[in-house]
Design a protein around this motif. Structure first.
Motif, PDB file in Angstrom:
ATOM      1  N   SER A 336       0.852  -1.195   0.000  1.00 43.49           N
ATOM      2  CA  SER A 336       0.000   0.000   0.000  1.00 43.49           C
ATOM      3  C   SER A 336       0.892   1.251   0.000  1.00 43.49           C
ATOM      4  O   SER A 336       2.124   1.146   0.064  1.00 43.49           O
ATOM      5  CB  SER A 336      -0.928  -0.014   1.221  1.00 43.49           C
ATOM      6  N   GLN A 337       0.263   2.417  -0.097  1.00 45.00           N
ATOM      7  CA  GLN A 337       1.014   3.683  -0.114  1.00 45.00           C
ATOM      8  C   GLN A 337       0.430   4.594   0.953  1.00 45.00           C
ATOM      9  O   GLN A 337      -0.795   4.631   1.134  1.00 45.00           O
ATOM     10  CB  GLN A 337       0.789   4.423  -1.442  1.00 45.00           C
ATOM     11  N   ALA A 338       1.286   5.367   1.626  1.00 42.70           N
ATOM     12  CA  ALA A 338       0.786   6.387   2.560  1.00 42.70           C
ATOM     13  C   ALA A 338       0.591   7.688   1.789  1.00 42.70           C
ATOM     14  O   ALA A 338       1.339   7.982   0.854  1.00 42.70           O
ATOM     15  CB  ALA A 338       1.775   6.585   3.689  1.00 42.70           C
ATOM     16  N   LEU A 339      -0.399   8.428   2.206  1.00 41.95           N
ATOM     17  CA  LEU A 339      -0.738   9.681   1.526  1.00 41.95           C
ATOM     18  C   LEU A 339      -1.164  10.684   2.587  1.00 41.95           C
ATOM     19  O   LEU A 339      -1.995  10.370   3.443  1.00 41.95           O
ATOM     20  CB  LEU A 339      -1.881   9.393   0.541  1.00 41.95           C
ATOM     21  N   LEU A 340      -0.564  11.875   2.529  1.00 39.29           N
ATOM     22  CA  LEU A 340      -0.909  12.915   3.509  1.00 39.29           C
ATOM     23  C   LEU A 340      -1.351  14.160   2.762  1.00 39.29           C
ATOM     24  O   LEU A 340      -0.634  14.632   1.872  1.00 39.29           O
ATOM     25  CB  LEU A 340       0.331  13.230   4.356  1.00 39.29           C
ATOM     26  N   VAL A 341      -2.514  14.666   3.109  1.00 37.75           N
ATOM     27  CA  VAL A 341      -2.960  15.949   2.553  1.00 37.75           C
ATOM     28  C   VAL A 341      -2.968  16.924   3.722  1.00 37.75           C
ATOM     29  O   VAL A 341      -3.638  16.684   4.736  1.00 37.75           O
ATOM     30  CB  VAL A 341      -4.368  15.840   1.927  1.00 37.75           C
ATOM     31  N   PHE A 342      -2.183  17.983   3.601  1.00 37.50           N
ATOM     32  CA  PHE A 342      -1.969  18.925   4.713  1.00 37.50           C
ATOM     33  C   PHE A 342      -2.434  20.312   4.286  1.00 37.50           C
ATOM     34  O   PHE A 342      -1.942  20.868   3.309  1.00 37.50           O
ATOM     35  CB  PHE A 342      -0.469  18.925   5.061  1.00 37.50           C
ATOM     36  N   ASN A 343      -3.387  20.841   5.031  1.00 39.05           N
ATOM     37  CA  ASN A 343      -3.926  22.178   4.731  1.00 39.05           C
ATOM     38  C   ASN A 343      -3.381  23.174   5.739  1.00 39.05           C
ATOM     39  O   ASN A 343      -3.824  23.212   6.883  1.00 39.05           O
ATOM     40  CB  ASN A 343      -5.459  22.133   4.795  1.00 39.05           C
ATOM     41  N   GLN A 344      -2.412  23.984   5.323  1.00 42.68           N
ATOM     42  CA  GLN A 344      -1.824  24.972   6.249  1.00 42.68           C
ATOM     43  C   GLN A 344      -2.592  26.281   6.228  1.00 42.68           C
ATOM     44  O   GLN A 344      -2.204  27.250   6.890  1.00 42.68           O
ATOM     45  CB  GLN A 344      -0.377  25.254   5.867  1.00 42.68           C
ATOM     46  N   GLY A 345      -3.659  26.329   5.437  1.00 46.37           N
ATOM     47  CA  GLY A 345      -4.397  27.587   5.286  1.00 46.37           C
ATOM     48  C   GLY A 345      -5.388  27.817   6.412  1.00 46.37           C
ATOM     49  O   GLY A 345      -5.658  26.924   7.222  1.00 46.37           O
ATOM     50  N   PRO A 346      -5.978  29.043   6.461  1.00 48.17           N
ATOM     51  CA  PRO A 346      -6.912  29.402   7.536  1.00 48.17           C
ATOM     52  C   PRO A 346      -8.352  28.956   7.269  1.00 48.17           C
ATOM     53  O   PRO A 346      -9.205  29.080   8.139  1.00 48.17           O
ATOM     54  CB  PRO A 346      -6.831  30.931   7.552  1.00 48.17           C
ATOM     55  N   ALA A 347      -8.623  28.421   6.057  1.00 40.38           N
ATOM     56  CA  ALA A 347      -9.996  28.009   5.720  1.00 40.38           C
ATOM     57  C   ALA A 347      -9.984  26.548   5.292  1.00 40.38           C
ATOM     58  O   ALA A 347      -8.942  26.029   4.863  1.00 40.38           O
ATOM     59  CB  ALA A 347     -10.516  28.879   4.575  1.00 40.38           C
ATOM     60  N   PRO A 348     -11.143  25.870   5.377  1.00 38.09           N
ATOM     61  CA  PRO A 348     -11.183  24.476   4.905  1.00 38.09           C
ATOM     62  C   PRO A 348     -10.794  24.398   3.428  1.00 38.09           C
ATOM     63  O   PRO A 348     -11.103  25.319   2.668  1.00 38.09           O
ATOM     64  CB  PRO A 348     -12.657  24.080   5.090  1.00 38.09           C
ATOM     65  N   ALA A 349     -10.111  23.337   3.047  1.00 34.74           N
ATOM     66  CA  ALA A 349      -9.685  23.191   1.641  1.00 34.74           C
ATOM     67  C   ALA A 349     -10.377  21.980   1.029  1.00 34.74           C
ATOM     68  O   ALA A 349     -10.461  20.913   1.645  1.00 34.74           O
ATOM     69  CB  ALA A 349      -8.177  23.012   1.577  1.00 34.74           C
ATOM     70  N   GLN A 350     -10.869  22.199  -0.184  1.00 36.25           N
ATOM     71  CA  GLN A 350     -11.463  21.116  -0.969  1.00 36.25           C
ATOM     72  C   GLN A 350     -10.346  20.590  -1.867  1.00 36.25           C
ATOM     73  O   GLN A 350      -9.780  21.347  -2.647  1.00 36.25           O
ATOM     74  CB  GLN A 350     -12.607  21.724  -1.800  1.00 36.25           C
ATOM     75  N   VAL A 351      -9.977  19.335  -1.725  1.00 34.07           N
ATOM     76  CA  VAL A 351      -8.788  18.845  -2.439  1.00 34.07           C
ATOM     77  C   VAL A 351      -9.132  17.614  -3.287  1.00 34.07           C
ATOM     78  O   VAL A 351      -9.816  16.706  -2.811  1.00 34.07           O
ATOM     79  CB  VAL A 351      -7.679  18.442  -1.438  1.00 34.07           C
ATOM     80  N   GLN A 352      -8.647  17.626  -4.542  1.00 30.81           N
ATOM     81  CA  GLN A 352      -8.775  16.440  -5.407  1.00 30.81           C
ATOM     82  C   GLN A 352      -7.388  15.800  -5.498  1.00 30.81           C
ATOM     83  O   GLN A 352      -6.438  16.498  -5.825  1.00 30.81           O
ATOM     84  CB  GLN A 352      -9.134  16.838  -6.860  1.00 30.81           C
ATOM     85  N   VAL A 353      -7.317  14.540  -5.206  1.00 30.29           N
ATOM     86  CA  VAL A 353      -6.037  13.842  -5.415  1.00 30.29           C
ATOM     87  C   VAL A 353      -6.266  12.799  -6.497  1.00 30.29           C
ATOM     88  O   VAL A 353      -7.112  11.910  -6.346  1.00 30.29           O
ATOM     89  CB  VAL A 353      -5.545  13.134  -4.128  1.00 30.29           C
ATOM     90  N   ALA A 354      -5.527  12.958  -7.601  1.00 33.40           N
ATOM     91  CA  ALA A 354      -5.612  11.949  -8.666  1.00 33.40           C
ATOM     92  C   ALA A 354      -4.567  10.876  -8.358  1.00 33.40           C
ATOM     93  O   ALA A 354      -3.489  11.195  -7.849  1.00 33.40           O
ATOM     94  CB  ALA A 354      -5.324  12.600 -10.011  1.00 33.40           C
ATOM     95  N   TRP A 355      -4.879   9.625  -8.643  1.00 34.76           N
ATOM     96  CA  TRP A 355      -3.888   8.567  -8.389  1.00 34.76           C
ATOM     97  C   TRP A 355      -2.593   8.858  -9.133  1.00 34.76           C
ATOM     98  O   TRP A 355      -1.505   8.513  -8.658  1.00 34.76           O
ATOM     99  CB  TRP A 355      -4.433   7.194  -8.751  1.00 34.76           C
ATOM    100  N   SER A 356      -2.703   9.530 -10.270  1.00 35.30           N
ATOM    101  CA  SER A 356      -1.473   9.844 -11.017  1.00 35.30           C
ATOM    102  C   SER A 356      -0.616  10.873 -10.261  1.00 35.30           C
ATOM    103  O   SER A 356       0.600  10.925 -10.454  1.00 35.30           O
ATOM    104  CB  SER A 356      -1.815  10.340 -12.420  1.00 35.30           C
ATOM    105  N   ASP A 357      -1.230  11.693  -9.381  1.00 32.66           N
ATOM    106  CA  ASP A 357      -0.440  12.651  -8.575  1.00 32.66           C
ATOM    107  C   ASP A 357       0.550  11.921  -7.683  1.00 32.66           C
ATOM    108  O   ASP A 357       1.589  12.466  -7.300  1.00 32.66           O
ATOM    109  CB  ASP A 357      -1.346  13.442  -7.604  1.00 32.66           C
ATOM    110  N   ILE A 358       0.184  10.727  -7.278  1.00 29.46           N
ATOM    111  CA  ILE A 358       1.040  10.020  -6.310  1.00 29.46           C
ATOM    112  C   ILE A 358       1.730   8.817  -6.974  1.00 29.46           C
ATOM    113  O   ILE A 358       2.113   7.859  -6.295  1.00 29.46           O
ATOM    114  CB  ILE A 358       0.252   9.620  -5.043  1.00 29.46           C
TER     115      ILE A 358
END
Ligand code: GLA
Length: 521
Positions: A336-358
């Motif tokens: 398997s693979q580990a994946l971390l999405v980290f939002n350092q911003g002050p508002a909630p973030a809507q994030v799309q992760v494509a398998w090709s990104d990783i």
């Protein structure tokens, strides 16, 4: 071309392709540090500096934290190494030998180690490569390298952090290499932690010298957790991901998770980053005063599982957009693979992760395990979309199967067997060490290294995920005196086939009164 030349050429081409593929993974996973089998996954434990500084560091504090580490559940989660930092307060006697400060450590540094070992924990100590430690309150090892490393071995340290203060005129690589040689000469296998704060770029050369090296300056002043500084440290450490691997780790400093001033989301994010970076997990907070949330974060076995993964890969940033980072590149022992999405911003973030990104096939249909929510979803085709709260993370595992096993997480009931016998009659005595894994799989039997002294034999039996090492001592022929053996056992992770950190424990035998024979060791 002759047949033999064709054969040699094909072997060479195969080797070059293999070498190229290994580089393409961006990781060097072979074991570089001494062949002592230590720290093949990032060391976990506790050090006092971030919370306490030098004061109060004494026997009472260390013992209280040891007890809290056990009762809070951190020990069950794999935290093992513990002991004083600067605050160890030894002095150099007239003979040149280091001596315990009995006002601060009334039992002496050796007995403090016994206390820690008897609790099933490992003993971490501290010194400095220069003339003095940073506060100048204690002598450094300069020009006393061999005798000081012998003292740490006598105190039965299992881990030694070596600071870099007061080192004017010294070369970083030369000094730490000399200390490594001195440690080897002292004969006790000790996890060797280099602390030059990145000076001398240890990630370029220290894999053959130590087990971990600080990559940056201090994460905070004692008692003052600093989120912004921690994020700068994470950013600097992230870039060095190719240098980390089993037995040799980038160390972005002890953790600040659970210290005053951090929100729950920041604690979770901090811990996730340290897990993703395969960073040593040395807690730095006051373990006697943890909130339920801090305990839950520091003992999250699913997050710890990616930190303690036997492949030992350090994850890194693969995509950045605004204040959102996507961390990947951390293949795990079960594929398997580990994946971390980290939002350092002050508002909630809507994030799309494509398998090709990783680095995965776009067409893949993958299960996703959320390591904080402890939920599995999927299979998801092409990628996933998620919302991440401010300063928060999504820490995930993605895989073609929905099993998500945990790697071995080793916990022992004790690392010290202490036996005592009257010398008048020959007898057999036994003492046991029970070692279990809190990972998903039962382990093969631990293999005890040959070469034990003739008075000691060790048998290993299994009961599911727990194994008992029964130490049988035969006093026949031994005369009055103290005997000691350091037992080493080795194992492999059954899923990846990777070697696990070696297991070491001490056996002490005291023969009282008269018996026939000669003292042997
Ligand atoms: C240096 C180290 C810290 C701590 C102090 C002790 O600053 O980086 O982690 O050990 O020394 O003085």
């Amino acid at each position: 071309m002759r047949k033999s030349s064709i054969f040699i050429l094909s072997v060479l081409i195969a080797f070059l392709i293999f070498a190229q593929q290994s580089r393409a993974h961006g990781q060097t996973n072979e074991i570089h540090a001494a062949d002592n089998g230590l720290a093949l996954t990032p060391p976990m434990g506790w050090y006092p500096w971030n919370e306490f500084g030098q004061e109060p560091q004494n026997e009472k504090l260390i013992k209280e934290i040891v007890d809290a580490l056990v009762s809070s559940g951190l020990k069950e989660a794999g935290y093992t190494y513990i002991g004083p930092d600067e605050g160890i307060c030894f002095s150099r006697g007239a003979s040149g030998k280091l001596a315990s400060n009995l006002a601060r450590y009334p039992s002496g540094l050796r007995r403090l180690g016994d206390y820690i070992h008897a609790k099933g924990l490992k003993y971490a100590l501290y010194t400095d490569a220069g003339t003095h430690t940073c506060s100048k309150a204690m002598p450094g090892t300069k020009d006393h390298e061999y005798e000081d490393m012998a003292a740490f071995a006598e105190w039965r340290a299992d881990y030694l952090k070596v600071d870099w203060c007061n080192t004017q005129g010294l070369n970083v690589a030369e000094s730490y290499t000399k200390l490594r040689d001195a440690l080897r000469a002292a004969g006790r296998p000790i996890v060797y932690s280099l602390c030059s704060w990145g000076e001398g770029e240890p990630w370029k050369w220290a894999a053959g010298v130590g087990n971990l090296w600080r990559t940056t300056g201090d994460i905070c002043a004692p008692g003052r957790a600093d989120w912004n500084n921690a994020m700068k440290i994470a950013a600097a450490n992230e870039k060095l991901y190719e240098a980390a691997g089993p037995g040799h780790w980038n160390d972005p400093d002890m953790m600040i998770a659970g210290m005053a001033g951090l929100s729950e989301a920041q604690n979770r994010s901090f811990f996730s980053l340290w897990c993703m970076m395969a960073a040593p997990l040395m807690a730095g907070n006051d373990l006697r005063k943890m909130t339920a949330s801090t305990i839950q974060i520091l003992t999250n076995l699913e997050a710890i599982g990616i930190n303690q993964d036997p492949l030992g890969i350090q994850g890194h940033i693969v995509r950045r957009g605004g204040k959102v980072e996507i961390w990947a590149g951390k293949r795990l022992f079960d594929g398997s693979q580990a994946l971390l999405v980290f939002n350092q911003g002050p508002a909630p973030a809507q994030v799309q992760v494509a398998w090709s990104d990783i680095g995965l096939a776009e067409s893949a249909a993958l299960y996703v395990r959320d390591l904080w929510k402890h939920q599995t979803s999927g299979p998801h085709g092409g990628g996933i979309s998620l919302t991440v709260a401010p300063n928060d993370v999504a820490l995930l595992r993605v895989a073609t199967s929905n099993a998500f096993p945990l790697p071995p997480i080793i916990v022992a009931d004790s690392y010290l067997v202490s036996l005592r016998a009257a010398g008048s009659t020959a007898q057999n005595l036994t003492g046991t060490i029970t070692v279990k894994t809190n990972g998903s799989h039962e382990l093969p039997l631990w293999k005890v290294r040959p070469g034990l002294p003739s008075w000691l034999s060790v048998a290993v039996t299994r009961n599911g995920k727990a194994q008992t090492l029964t130490n049988t001592v035969s006093t026949a022929g031994l005369k009055k005196g103290l005997y000691h053996a350091l037992v080493r056992a080795d194992n492999i992770d059954p899923v990846s086939g990777r070697p696990m950190s070696a297991l070491y424990y001490d056996v002490d035998l005291e023969i009282m009164g008269n018996a026939r024979g000669r003292a042997r060791n």
